[in-house]
Scaffold this motif. Structure first.
Motif, PDB file in Angstrom:
ATOM      1  N   ALA A 586     -93.580  -6.314  20.478  1.00 20.07           N
ATOM      2  CA  ALA A 586     -92.749  -5.841  21.578  1.00 20.07           C
ATOM      3  C   ALA A 586     -92.462  -4.358  21.421  1.00 20.07           C
ATOM      4  O   ALA A 586     -92.485  -3.806  20.322  1.00 20.07           O
ATOM      5  CB  ALA A 586     -91.435  -6.624  21.632  1.00 20.07           C
ATOM      6  N   ASP A 587     -92.168  -3.740  22.536  1.00 19.35           N
ATOM      7  CA  ASP A 587     -91.818  -2.323  22.547  1.00 19.35           C
ATOM      8  C   ASP A 587     -90.448  -2.142  21.889  1.00 19.35           C
ATOM      9  O   ASP A 587     -89.620  -3.054  21.859  1.00 19.35           O
ATOM     10  CB  ASP A 587     -91.788  -1.830  23.992  1.00 19.35           C
ATOM     11  CG  ASP A 587     -91.810  -0.315  24.090  1.00 19.35           C
ATOM     12  OD1 ASP A 587     -91.880   0.348  23.035  1.00 19.35           O
ATOM     13  OD2 ASP A 587     -91.762   0.203  25.219  1.00 19.35           O
ATOM     14  N   ASP A 588     -90.228  -0.970  21.331  1.00 18.33           N
ATOM     15  CA  ASP A 588     -88.898  -0.632  20.819  1.00 18.33           C
ATOM     16  C   ASP A 588     -88.672   0.863  21.043  1.00 18.33           C
ATOM     17  O   ASP A 588     -89.573   1.603  21.428  1.00 18.33           O
ATOM     18  CB  ASP A 588     -88.729  -1.006  19.346  1.00 18.33           C
ATOM     19  CG  ASP A 588     -89.681  -0.258  18.417  1.00 18.33           C
ATOM     20  OD1 ASP A 588     -89.832   0.968  18.585  1.00 18.33           O
ATOM     21  OD2 ASP A 588     -90.288  -0.883  17.536  1.00 18.33           O
ATOM     22  N   ASP A 589     -87.465   1.302  20.826  1.00 20.80           N
ATOM     23  CA  ASP A 589     -87.115   2.702  21.102  1.00 20.80           C
ATOM     24  C   ASP A 589     -86.842   3.486  19.827  1.00 20.80           C
ATOM     25  O   ASP A 589     -86.165   4.512  19.847  1.00 20.80           O
ATOM     26  CB  ASP A 589     -85.902   2.781  22.031  1.00 20.80           C
ATOM     27  CG  ASP A 589     -84.704   2.021  21.484  1.00 20.80           C
ATOM     28  OD1 ASP A 589     -84.811   1.451  20.376  1.00 20.80           O
ATOM     29  OD2 ASP A 589     -83.673   1.984  22.173  1.00 20.80           O
ATOM     30  N   ARG A 590     -87.403   3.009  18.691  1.00 21.86           N
ATOM     31  CA  ARG A 590     -87.109   3.691  17.435  1.00 21.86           C
ATOM     32  C   ARG A 590     -87.754   5.069  17.338  1.00 21.86           C
ATOM     33  O   ARG A 590     -87.321   5.905  16.551  1.00 21.86           O
ATOM     34  CB  ARG A 590     -87.569   2.824  16.255  1.00 21.86           C
ATOM     35  CG  ARG A 590     -86.682   1.619  16.012  1.00 21.86           C
ATOM     36  CD  ARG A 590     -87.188   0.781  14.850  1.00 21.86           C
ATOM     37  NE  ARG A 590     -88.457   0.133  15.160  1.00 21.86           N
ATOM     38  CZ  ARG A 590     -89.184  -0.540  14.272  1.00 21.86           C
ATOM     39  NH1 ARG A 590     -88.774  -0.627  13.021  1.00 21.86           N
ATOM     40  NH2 ARG A 590     -90.322  -1.120  14.624  1.00 21.86           N
ATOM     41  N   GLY A 592     -87.835   7.343  19.646  1.00 23.10           N
ATOM     42  CA  GLY A 592     -87.052   8.338  20.366  1.00 23.10           C
ATOM     43  C   GLY A 592     -87.851   9.179  21.333  1.00 23.10           C
ATOM     44  O   GLY A 592     -87.364  10.199  21.829  1.00 23.10           O
ATOM     45  N   ALA A 593     -89.098   8.776  21.642  1.00 24.53           N
ATOM     46  CA  ALA A 593     -89.950   9.555  22.544  1.00 24.53           C
ATOM     47  C   ALA A 593     -89.473   9.401  23.986  1.00 24.53           C
ATOM     48  O   ALA A 593     -88.899   8.378  24.358  1.00 24.53           O
ATOM     49  CB  ALA A 593     -91.402   9.094  22.418  1.00 24.53           C
ATOM     50  N   PRO A 594     -89.697  10.428  24.824  1.00 27.75           N
ATOM     51  CA  PRO A 594     -89.285  10.323  26.227  1.00 27.75           C
ATOM     52  C   PRO A 594     -90.067   9.231  26.960  1.00 27.75           C
ATOM     53  O   PRO A 594     -91.245   9.015  26.694  1.00 27.75           O
ATOM     54  CB  PRO A 594     -89.616  11.714  26.793  1.00 27.75           C
ATOM     55  CG  PRO A 594     -90.662  12.267  25.877  1.00 27.75           C
ATOM     56  CD  PRO A 594     -90.352  11.716  24.530  1.00 27.75           C
ATOM     57  N   ARG A 595     -89.383   8.529  27.879  1.00 29.21           N
ATOM     58  CA  ARG A 595     -89.998   7.435  28.624  1.00 29.21           C
ATOM     59  C   ARG A 595     -89.779   7.626  30.112  1.00 29.21           C
ATOM     60  O   ARG A 595     -88.727   8.106  30.544  1.00 29.21           O
ATOM     61  CB  ARG A 595     -89.396   6.085  28.218  1.00 29.21           C
ATOM     62  CG  ARG A 595     -89.650   5.709  26.773  1.00 29.21           C
ATOM     63  CD  ARG A 595     -88.881   4.442  26.395  1.00 29.21           C
ATOM     64  NE  ARG A 595     -89.034   4.166  24.978  1.00 29.21           N
ATOM     65  CZ  ARG A 595     -90.015   3.443  24.468  1.00 29.21           C
ATOM     66  NH1 ARG A 595     -90.917   2.915  25.276  1.00 29.21           N
ATOM     67  NH2 ARG A 595     -90.108   3.251  23.173  1.00 29.21           N
ATOM     68  N   CYS A 596     -90.783   7.185  30.870  1.00 33.65           N
ATOM     69  CA  CYS A 596     -90.632   7.189  32.321  1.00 33.65           C
ATOM     70  C   CYS A 596     -89.787   5.985  32.729  1.00 33.65           C
ATOM     71  O   CYS A 596     -89.513   5.092  31.916  1.00 33.65           O
ATOM     72  CB  CYS A 596     -91.998   7.141  32.998  1.00 33.65           C
ATOM     73  SG  CYS A 596     -92.975   5.676  32.596  1.00 33.65           S
ATOM     74  N   GLY A 597     -89.419   5.937  33.993  1.00 32.43           N
ATOM     75  CA  GLY A 597     -88.587   4.840  34.481  1.00 32.43           C
ATOM     76  C   GLY A 597     -89.210   3.467  34.267  1.00 32.43           C
ATOM     77  O   GLY A 597     -88.551   2.554  33.742  1.00 32.43           O
ATOM     78  N   PRO A 598     -90.487   3.243  34.661  1.00 36.31           N
ATOM     79  CA  PRO A 598     -91.093   1.920  34.441  1.00 36.31           C
ATOM     80  C   PRO A 598     -91.119   1.508  32.975  1.00 36.31           C
ATOM     81  O   PRO A 598     -90.883   0.340  32.652  1.00 36.31           O
ATOM     82  CB  PRO A 598     -92.510   2.093  35.004  1.00 36.31           C
ATOM     83  CG  PRO A 598     -92.372   3.160  36.042  1.00 36.31           C
ATOM     84  CD  PRO A 598     -91.345   4.101  35.486  1.00 36.31           C
ATOM     85  N   LEU A 603     -88.953  -1.881  28.640  1.00 37.39           N
ATOM     86  CA  LEU A 603     -88.282  -2.029  27.350  1.00 37.39           C
ATOM     87  C   LEU A 603     -87.079  -2.968  27.477  1.00 37.39           C
ATOM     88  O   LEU A 603     -86.876  -3.854  26.631  1.00 37.39           O
ATOM     89  CB  LEU A 603     -87.834  -0.656  26.843  1.00 37.39           C
ATOM     90  CG  LEU A 603     -87.066  -0.623  25.517  1.00 37.39           C
ATOM     91  CD1 LEU A 603     -87.956  -1.087  24.375  1.00 37.39           C
ATOM     92  CD2 LEU A 603     -86.549   0.785  25.244  1.00 37.39           C
ATOM     93  N   ALA A 604     -86.308  -2.809  28.532  1.00 41.96           N
ATOM     94  CA  ALA A 604     -85.141  -3.676  28.741  1.00 41.96           C
ATOM     95  C   ALA A 604     -85.574  -5.114  29.018  1.00 41.96           C
ATOM     96  O   ALA A 604     -84.967  -6.070  28.513  1.00 41.96           O
ATOM     97  CB  ALA A 604     -84.304  -3.141  29.902  1.00 41.96           C
TER      98      ALA A 604
END
Length: 647
Positions: A586-590, A592-598, A603-604
């Motif tokens: 699964a994706d995670d936000d560790r 800290g890279a910038p993400r687009c809206g989709p 991720l949520a």
């Protein structure tokens, strides 16, 4: 077009693409029947409604009609045999020395590979009875879909065996009737099966009546398997009318490191596919949200029907290079599976990353326990283990370079092993009959042909038996731990059930040999069968021993894989198998890279799916979903260092 088969590597979106295409054609006015032949059905999950073996209507817009079902292969085979059983029994009694009781025993046996054996025959029955304008088929992953499409050869082989048996009756009847023989109902059955084989072959090879739509992902492993699959279909004479490259990343509207990294990687994979493509290529964009339910499938259907074939997706330029892997120290991987085990099976729905997880875990365990000798073994008929390791593999174990430990890897060639065993037994049959020339009670020519045919006639799936034997041999060959990359779940479940099924076959075959003992002797075949029966008993004991064996399911944080994983866990529990952990890619936000809206919304959504997944007593292990899938020892090693226990 009577039949359109959707085929490809597991997890590429075959089910969604088949369902979306069926919905689109129905809403354009066609009468469509949508059928899943995958033993691990997920068509109902994709449509968002309960399905079974009976066709059920799916509401559509407009004047078209859509019906869908998930094939019950065992029931289909029972139905096919029941309609022919008296004639089959009569042929068997005429052509062999078996008693009625022994013939009954064979009719009660389960057949490995029944979904592939009966799939085409059942599809044609459904087409004749339900009379849709076209049938769209969601198949099992590559190796098993190719077997399904090779059914005409198996039917022709069955007809040949029955004809040889019937020939004994013809000769006796001709002798008693002074050279005159009248064909009976049994001859008509043989002609019927020959006709089914011929019609199925002609139907599949007729580009006006049947075609395959191959589904792939814009990833190196998927492209490699696509090439192999297209070559196999070409050798069968089956037309591929389109190659669908699914989930192509569109250019983000805002800065997004993940999208940009994916686009750079996907451009290479798509370019490699276009260089070798033997059919038109359609690019389908990655949609926001899972294409599930009628509305989600309708959006996917629109993408599958665009006139430009999605070529605009490769006209974009990336604004960033691939992110460098983060350096992390090695950590014990015991939270995935206990390294003191003898056998660890990694499995799950196709395309969730089980091959990469099995390879990464094997590398980590071998390096953390250099005193242990580890074998990484693939039992998937459509192997991708060598591609993941970036290493050419075959049926012989070979060391994996770059691993700081003792790790070998092997891709089992079960088909070749089955062919070798058949040839070996055929020589044994010839030796027995050669010794019987002269005073035998047998007709040497006909009985020799019948026994040869029976040795040669093996249902699809029986070659997977040799995967089990190879696992057992590896445990006996001084390997301390065997890590298995299994086939997608529907066929892994069959593999787990195979020892008990084959033991029943072995007992029945031994009973037959005992009946023939006074005529031809037992010979080496009986010894092989006794040894096999004992080995299969050991396999069952090993699999059910939690101190020696564990099963590690791998899944993705999405609705369809989650539903199948929960069914998988229930099946493993019913078999008494230990499940120490479930790996969720699964994706995670560790980072800290910038993400687009989709990407932020995805991720949520994945976090919600992880929370919804019920794993029972098993630990949930989170493996990050990388923008560029890990390959090679260095990439897999670095990826395993990112794994962590989620709960």
């Amino acid at each position: 077009m009577q039949y359109r088969f959707f085929a490809g590597k597991g997890g590429v979106g075959k089910t969604s693409c088949a369902a979306a295409t069926a919905l689109r054609e129905a809403e354009r006015g066609a009468d469509v029947l949508l059928v899943s032949t995958d033993p691990a059905h997920s068509l109902g999950d994709a449509l968002g409604r309960a399905l079974g073996p009976e066709a059920r209507g799916v509401p559509v817009r407009g004047r078209g009609r859509l019906r869908a079902l998930e094939m019950d292969a065992d029931a289909a085979l029972d139905r096919w045999i029941a309609a022919r059983e008296p004639r089959l029994r009569e042929i068997a009694s005429r052509g062999t020395y078996l008693s009625r009781e022994e013939i009954d025993r064979f009719f009660r046996l389960s057949l490995p590979g029944v979904d592939e054996l009966v799939g085409l025959v059942e599809l044609e029955r459904l087409r004749r009875e339900l009379e849709p304008e076209r049938v769209i088929v969601d198949t099992a992953p590559t190796g098993h879909a190719l077997r399904l499409l090779d059914t005409p050869a198996l039917l022709a082989q069955l007809a040949r065996v029955l004809d040889d048996m019937q020939e004994k009756h013809r000769q006796v009847a001709s002798a008693l009737a002074v050279g005159r023989y009248r064909e009976d109902a049994e001859d008509a059955l043989i002609a019927e099966i020959e006709g089914e084989a011929r019609d199925a072959r002609e139907r599949l090879r007729d580009p006006e009546r049947a075609a395959v739509r191959w589904v792939a992902l814009p990833e190196a492993l998927s492209v490699e398997e696509t090439r192999d699959g297209l070559d196999a279909l070409a050798s069968m004479g089956v037309r591929v009318d389109e190659i669908v490259v699914n989930r192509v990343t569109p250019m983000p509207r805002a800065r997004c490191a993940r999208c940009e990294a994916r686009i750079a990687s996907e451009r290479d994979a798509i370019g490699a596919l276009l260089d070798r493509a033997s059919a038109p290529v359609r690019l389908v964009p990655r949609l926001e949200g899972e294409p599930r339910g009628i509305d989600g499938l309708r959006a996917l259907g629109e993408a599958l029907g665009r006139d430009d074939h999605g070529r605009g997706l490769i006209a974009t330029k990336t604004r960033a290079t691939r992110p460098a892997p983060r350096a992390r120290p090695a950590h014990p991987i015991g939270f995935v599976t206990d390294a003191s085990l003898r056998l660890a099976l990694f499995g799950g729905k196709g395309g969730v990353g089980k091959t990469s997880c099995a390879a990464a875990a094997a590398i980590a365990i071998a390096e953390q326990h250099p005193d242990r000798r580890v074998l990484l073994l693939s039992t998937d008929p459509a192997h991708s283990l060598g591609d993941a390791l970036e290493l050419r593999l075959d049926d012989e174990p070979r060391p994996v370079p770059g691993v700081e430990g003792r790790l070998d890897a092997r891709e089992i060639d079960a088909t070749a092993e089955l062919a070798r065993r058949k040839e070996e037994h055929a020589r044994g049959v010839d030796a027995v009959f050669d010794a019987l020339r002269g005073g035998s009670r047998l007709d040497p020519v006909l009985d020799r042909a019948i026994v040869h045919d029976l040795v040669d006639l093996a249902p699809p799936g029986i070659d997977e038996l040799f995967s089990i034997v190879a696992i057992l041999d590896a445990l006996d060959d001084a390997y301390d731990l065997v890590i298995v990359d299994t086939a997608p779940w529907g066929h892994t479940e069959r593999l787990l059930a195979l020892p008990a099924t084959v033991r029943e076959w072995v007992k029945a075959l031994l009973a037959v040999l005992l009946e023939y003992r006074g005529v031809i002797g037992l010979g080496g075949l009986a010894e092989d069968l006794v040894a096999l029966s004992r080995s299969l008993g050991r396999v069952v004991e090993t699999w059910r021993d939690p101190a020696r064996t564990a099963f590690v399911p791998v899944t993705r944080a999405a609705a369809l894989p989650r539903a199948e994983t929960e069914r998988l866990l229930g099946s493993l529990a019913s078999r008494g198998m230990r499940v120490p952990s479930v790996i969720v890619v699964a994706d995670d936000d560790r980072d800290g890279a910038p993400r687009c809206g989709p990407c932020a919304r995805a991720l949520a959504d994945e976090a919600d799916e992880r929370r919804a997944l019920r794993t029972g007593d098993a630990k949930m292990v989170r493996a990050p979903l990388l923008a560029v899938p890990p390959r090679g020892v260095r990439g897999l090693r670095a990826w395993a260092r990112e794994w962590e226990v989620a709960r």
